[in-house]
Design a protein around this motif. Structure first.
Motif, short mmCIF file in Angstrom:
data_model
loop_
_atom_site.label_atom_id
_atom_site.label_comp_id
_atom_site.label_asym_id
_atom_site.label_seq_id
_atom_site.Cartn_x
_atom_site.Cartn_y
_atom_site.Cartn_z
N GLN A 81 27.81 39.97 -46.63
CA GLN A 81 27.95 39.92 -45.18
C GLN A 81 27.00 40.93 -44.55
O GLN A 81 26.86 42.04 -45.05
N VAL A 82 26.37 40.52 -43.45
CA VAL A 82 25.42 41.40 -42.78
C VAL A 82 25.73 41.47 -41.30
O VAL A 82 26.52 40.67 -40.77
N ASP A 108 23.97 47.03 -33.93
CA ASP A 108 25.43 47.07 -33.79
C ASP A 108 26.04 48.03 -34.81
O ASP A 108 26.95 48.82 -34.50
N ALA A 109 25.55 47.95 -36.08
CA ALA A 109 26.08 48.84 -37.12
C ALA A 109 25.77 50.29 -36.79
O ALA A 109 26.60 51.19 -37.01
N ASN A 146 15.97 45.22 -40.22
CA ASN A 146 16.68 44.98 -38.97
C ASN A 146 18.10 44.48 -39.19
O ASN A 146 18.78 44.08 -38.24
N LEU A 147 18.57 44.48 -40.43
CA LEU A 147 19.93 44.05 -40.75
C LEU A 147 20.66 45.16 -41.52
O LEU A 147 20.03 46.02 -42.13
N MET A 148 21.98 45.08 -41.48
CA MET A 148 22.82 46.04 -42.19
C MET A 148 23.71 45.28 -43.15
O MET A 148 24.51 44.43 -42.73
N CYS A 157 16.09 44.08 -44.99
CA CYS A 157 15.24 43.23 -44.17
C CYS A 157 15.70 41.78 -44.28
O CYS A 157 16.60 41.45 -45.06
N GLY A 158 15.08 40.90 -43.50
CA GLY A 158 15.49 39.49 -43.52
C GLY A 158 15.24 38.83 -44.87
O GLY A 158 16.02 37.99 -45.32
N THR A 159 14.16 39.21 -45.55
CA THR A 159 13.85 38.62 -46.85
C THR A 159 14.91 39.02 -47.88
O THR A 159 15.26 38.22 -48.76
N CYS A 160 15.42 40.26 -47.78
CA CYS A 160 16.48 40.68 -48.70
C CYS A 160 17.71 39.80 -48.54
O CYS A 160 18.41 39.48 -49.52
N LYS A 161 18.03 39.37 -47.28
CA LYS A 161 19.20 38.54 -47.02
C LYS A 161 18.97 37.10 -47.47
O LYS A 161 19.86 36.47 -48.06
N LEU A 162 17.76 36.57 -47.22
CA LEU A 162 17.51 35.16 -47.53
C LEU A 162 17.21 34.93 -49.00
O LEU A 162 17.71 33.97 -49.60
#
Length: 377
Positions: free
Chosen positions: A134-135, A140-141, A110-112, A121-126
Motif C-alpha cells: 500500500q502506498v 500526505d505522509a 513521490n510515493l510513500m 518512486c513510481g517505478t518501484c511501485k509498478l
C-alpha cells in the motif's frame, strides 16, 4: 558559473584565488603566495627589485616594499567570496535533489510505501519490490508524520525534563561523594605520618629493650659458664705440668701457683649454680607491641570458616580486652597463630599475611595432624 570560475582563478595555481589578491600594473591578478613563488623563481629577492608578469611578461617594479607594496584587488576578493557562497548553495541544492532521487531507478521519490515506511518512486511501485504494498502520496505522509513527530517530541521533552531533574540529584550525589572521599583522603594523609611514626617508634624502642635484655642475660650466662669451666681448665694445667715439666725448678715454680689456684677453687663454698630457665618472653613483647591495637579487626569475619584455635583466640581476646591485660592463654594461642603454627594448604599459602584457612581445605595426614594439635590446645 564555469566561466566565472575561470575568471576568478589564479593563472599560476589554476585554482580559485586565495586572498589576498594582488593586482599588477598590467591588470593581471594573482594570489599573493603564488606571486611570492614567482619572485623566487625569477631571483627577485630585493624589495627594490623587478620581475616579469607570468602572463604578459611586462616588467613590474616593486618600489622598495616587495609584494606588500602592490595593489590589492578588493573587488575581486568580494566577488570571490560571493561566488563561493553561491557554489555552496548550489552544492546544497544538488545534495537535496540527490536525496530525493531513487538510487535504484534514478527517479524522484513521490510515493510513500506504508508497508515498509520508506519513500519510493513510481517505478518501484509498478515494477519494483513494492508492487503489492500500500502506498500514499509523499506529501500526505509527510504532513501526517510531521504532526505525529511533533507530538513525539513533546513526550521526549517531558521525559528529558524529568531526567534532567534526576540528573541534578545524581550530579549532587557525585559531588558529595567526591567531596567526602577527598575529606577522608585528606584525613588519612594527615594522620598517616604520625601514626606510622608512632608504630615505628614503638617497634624501635622494643628492639632496643630486647637487645639490652639479651645482652644482660648473655653476660650472666657467660660468667656462670666461665666459673663452670675453671675446674676443667685447672685440671688440664696441672696434668700438663706433671707430665711435661722440663726441670725441677720449673715444676716447683709452677706448682706453687697452681696449688694456690686449687686451694682457692676447692675452698669455695658452693659450686656455681646454673641460672634457672629465663628465656626472653615473647608474650611480654607481643603484649607491648599490640597494646591499644584491636587485633580482632584483622581476623576473618566468617567464624564458621575458622579453625577451633582461632575461635578460641577470638573468645579469649574479647574476654581479655574487656577485663584488662591479655590472658596467658590468649597470648599463647595468638602467638601460635601469628607465628604460623596453624598448618596451611598449598593454595592458602599464597594468601599473604593470613594465618587462617578453611577446614574444608585440610585433607589426609595434614587434616589428622591438625586435628590432633587442636585437641591439645
Amino acid at each position: 558559473m564555469e566561466g566565472l570560475s575561470k575568471v576568478l582563478s589564479c593563472p599560476v595555481c589554476m585554482e580559485l584565488f586565495t586572498p589576498p589578491v594582488l593586482l599588477l600594473s598590467c591588470s593581471h591578478n594573482f594570489c599573493k603566495q603564488c606571486l611570492d613563488l614567482v619572485l623566487v623563481c625569477q631571483n627577485c629577492t630585493h624589495d627594490n627589485g623587478q620581475f616579469c608578469c607570468p602572463v604578459c611578461r611586462k616588467v613590474i617594479y616593486l618600489r622598495g616594499r616587495g609584494t606588500n607594496g602592490l595593489q590589492r584587488n578588493i573587488l575581486a576578493e568580494n566577488i570571490l567570496e560571493k561566488f563561493k557562497e553561491e557554489l555552496e548553495t548550489l552544492h546544497t541544492k544538488e545534495q537535496k535533489q540527490l536525496a530525493q532521487m531513487c538510487k535504484k531507478h534514478g527517479e524522484i521519490m513521490n510515493l510513500m510505501c506504508l508497508s515498509d515506511e520508506e519513500p519510493i518512486c513510481g517505478t518501484c511501485k509498478l515494477f519494483g519490490d513494492h508492487r503489492s504494498h500500500q502506498v500514499a502520496k509523499i506529501s500526505d505522509a509527510y504532513a501526517e508524520r510531521k504532526v505525529s513527530f511533533a507530538e513525539d517530541i513533546q513526550l521526549v521533552l517531558q521525559k528529558s525534563k524529568r531526567a534532567a531533574q534526576a540528573m541534578q540529584g545524581t550530579e549532587r550525589r557525585i559531588r558529595e561523594l567526591s567531596s567526602s572521599a577527598a575529606d577522608t583522603r585528606a584525613m588519612m594523609d594527615a594522620i598517616e605520618e604520625s601514626l606510622l611514626s608512632s608504630i615505628r617508634g614503638r617497634v624501635a624502642t622494643l628492639k632496643q629493650h630486647l637487645e639490652s635484655e639479651l645482652s644482660t642475660k648473655l653476660k650472666q650466662l657467660q660468667l656462670v659458664a666461665q666459673e663452670l669451666q675453671a675446674p676443667r681448665q685447672l685440671y688440664q694445667q696441672m696434668k700438663a705440668l706433671l707430665q711435661h715439666h722440663t726441670s725441677s725448678v720449673q715444676f716447683l715454680h709452677e706448682h706453687k701457683k697452681l696449688k694456690e689456684e686449687m686451694e682457692r677453687l676447692m675452698g669455695g663454698s658452693k659450686s656455681p649454680q646454673v641460672p634457672a630457665k629465663d628465656n626472653i618472653s615473647t608474650r611480654s613483647y607481643f603484649q607491648k607491641l599490640i597494646k591499644g591495637i584491636d587485633i580482632t579487626a584483622f581476623m576473618p569475619p566468617e567464624t564458621d570458616q575458622m579453625l577451633v584455635p582461632t575461635a578460641r583466640l577470638r573468645e579469649a581476646w574479647q574476654a581479655s580486652w574487656t577485663q584488662g591485660p591479655l590472658s596467658q592463654e590468649a597470648v599463647e594461642i595468638l602467638c601460635k597463630a601469628v607465628s604460623g603454627w596453624v598448618p596451611k594448604s598449598n593454595e592458602e599459602a599464597k594468601l599473604p599475611g593470613n594465618p587462617f584457612y578453611s577446614p574444608s581445605s585440610r585433607s589426609g595426614a595434614q587434616g589428622k595432624e591438625a586435628d590432633s594439635r587442636e585437641s591439645t590446645v
